[in-house]
Design a protein around this motif. Structure first.
Motif, PDB file in Angstrom:
ATOM      1  N   LEU A   1       0.851  -1.183   0.000  1.00 42.54           N
ATOM      2  CA  LEU A   1       0.000   0.000   0.000  1.00 42.54           C
ATOM      3  C   LEU A   1       0.887   1.234   0.000  1.00 42.54           C
ATOM      4  N   VAL A   2       0.630   2.145  -0.937  1.00 43.67           N
ATOM      5  CA  VAL A   2       1.332   3.429  -0.979  1.00 43.67           C
ATOM      6  C   VAL A   2       0.309   4.525  -0.719  1.00 43.67           C
ATOM      7  N   HIS A   3       0.628   5.396   0.228  1.00 47.27           N
ATOM      8  CA  HIS A   3      -0.257   6.509   0.568  1.00 47.27           C
ATOM      9  C   HIS A   3       0.476   7.818   0.293  1.00 47.27           C
TER      10      HIS A   3
ATOM     11  N   PRO B   1      -1.144  -3.931   4.717  1.00 49.17           N
ATOM     12  CA  PRO B   1      -0.017  -4.483   3.954  1.00 49.17           C
ATOM     13  C   PRO B   1       1.251  -3.680   4.249  1.00 49.17           C
ATOM     14  N   PRO B   2       2.390  -4.133   3.733  1.00 49.84           N
ATOM     15  CA  PRO B   2       3.591  -3.299   3.778  1.00 49.84           C
ATOM     16  C   PRO B   2       3.266  -1.908   3.228  1.00 49.84           C
ATOM     17  N   LEU B   3       3.730  -0.876   3.928  1.00 50.94           N
ATOM     18  CA  LEU B   3       3.244   0.482   3.694  1.00 50.94           C
ATOM     19  C   LEU B   3       4.376   1.450   3.380  1.00 50.94           C
ATOM     20  N   VAL B   4       4.143   2.300   2.377  1.00 52.98           N
ATOM     21  CA  VAL B   4       5.006   3.450   2.105  1.00 52.98           C
ATOM     22  C   VAL B   4       4.146   4.707   2.155  1.00 52.98           C
ATOM     23  N   ILE B   5       4.602   5.703   2.908  1.00 57.85           N
ATOM     24  CA  ILE B   5       3.973   7.016   2.929  1.00 57.85           C
ATOM     25  C   ILE B   5       4.914   7.984   2.228  1.00 57.85           C
TER      26      ILE B   5
END
Length: 379
Positions: free
Chosen positions: A121-123, A170-174
């Motif tokens: 997931l990318v936010h 899920p594995p996350l990138v902000i």
């Protein structure tokens, strides 16, 4: 066979992400599943014809992003590899609107990404969330203290915290972009571009607020899009509970003067920086009072210029809201260190637009002219 779901796929960032994804798809021998969802039809989004055509090459679905039912349908039965969430916002909204359009949508997307077992997931957040440093021009790193200086910043800060705590995410990138520019922008650098166009039409210098040396870090929207796609692929390989935050700011170390000179060069005008006495007074005005003065001085001439060139209606405006980071530049310089993402092993990300310039700004004006939203004056 990569599968990618993009929520907010027709806004400023979303358009660039879809262009990046489709370019990678077209260069690949794999079969890509790409779905974009947003609240507007591409035909009504003021896209150039080529971009409208691009949106016919993937699965695009329009609906109310505030609706949990619509978002559930958008995820469907697919187990998505990568989910990219681009929370839509406009400056100057109420706390309630930000709560719905940023926090509520983002949390629902995170919940559904967990439910559907997305690989990552990318936010997309914002870099306008940091507490001012004691030294105005010291760049902010990802771990610097955050401060809710207005309603929008407060919503982004809370949203980041809530997404990180989302159960089973899920594995996350902000990602935290600095002041972003590029085709499709209508609120970040457009007011300064309009100011320069007015200065050219009136044969007057372009007035610039604040000190020359204040930092106002920038990033091109294409680099934001590439960061979205590459970080989504990379974080999926880093383990089930992985979490990374990356600032996005080009290495050009943009100052108020550098941005102003790039805009001025594009229009062939001279920037005029206000003297220290004016800035002393401006700093002591309420932000709303300052923006009212600036907006009143530009709106009338802009409307006259549009009318002279037969443009009856344009969504582009010199109006700059009190929440715009440039309005708070004297109090909260936007100095952002965006090098961490470049130095992260395995991510293989490099900024393609190393600094803002007349050449990197020109495509914005050319597209506006193509769409009939900007006077057809050669630049």
């Amino acid at each position: 066979m990569p599968s990618v779901l993009v929520v907010g796929s027709a806004n400023f960032y979303g358009r660039a992400v879809m262009q990046e994804l489709c370019a990678r798809r077209d260069q690949s021998s794999d079969t890509w599943t790409i779905r974009g969802v947003d609240k507007v039809l591409p035909e009504l989004a003021l896209f150039p014809q080529s971009v409208q055509q691009l949106y016919t090459t993937f699965d695009y679905r329009m609906g109310n992003l505030r609706s949990a039912e619509f978002l559930e349908q958008a995820f469907g039965d697919t187990q998505w590899d990568y989910v990219i969430n681009i929370a839509e916002y406009k400056f100057g909204q109420t706390a309630g609107v930000y709560e719905q359009d940023v926090r509520h949508v983002s949390l629902e997307v995170a919940r559904l990404a967990a439910k559907h077992k997305a690989r990552s997931l990318v936010h997309v957040s914002t870099a306008h969330v940091f507490k001012p440093n004691s030294s105005a021009n010291t760049p902010h790193g990802e771990d610097d203290a955050m401060e809710a200086t207005n309603e929008l910043a407060a919503c982004h800060v809370q949203t980041e915290q809530d997404i990180q705590a989302c159960e089973g995410r899920p594995p996350l990138v902000i990602l935290r972009p600095a002041l972003c520019y590029g085709p499709g922008d209508r609120q970040h650098v457009v007011p300064m571009l309009i100011s320069a166009q007015i200065s050219r039409a009136t044969n007057q210098p372009m007035p610039i607020l604040w000190d020359k040396d204040l930092r106002v870090s920038t990033v091109h929207v294409s680099d934001v899009a590439r960061a979205c796609v590459q970080s989504a692929q990379w974080i999926a390989q880093q383990g089930p509970k992985s979490h990374f935050v990356f600032n996005l700011a080009d290495p050009g170390d943009t100052t108020n003067a550098k941005l102003a000179h790039a805009v001025a060069q594009l229009f062939g005008v001279k920037p005029s920086f206000q003297n220290s006495a004016f800035n002393f007074i401006a700093k002591r005005l309420k932000t709303s009072e300052l923006t009212e003065e600036v907006n009143e001085s530009l709106l009338g001439p802009w409307m006259e210029l549009l009318a002279q060139h037969g443009i009856a209606n344009s969504p582009l405006s010199p109006y700059i809201d009190a929440e715009h980071p440039y309005c708070r530049l004297e109090h909260c310089p936007l100095a952002i260190n965006g090098s961490y993402i470049e130095n992260t092993q395995g991510l293989d990300f490099k900024y393609q637009y190393s600094s803002v310039s007349a050449d990197t700004l020109r495509p914005m004006i050319e597209e506006f002219q193509q769409l009939g939203l900007w006077p057809t004056i050669p630049i």
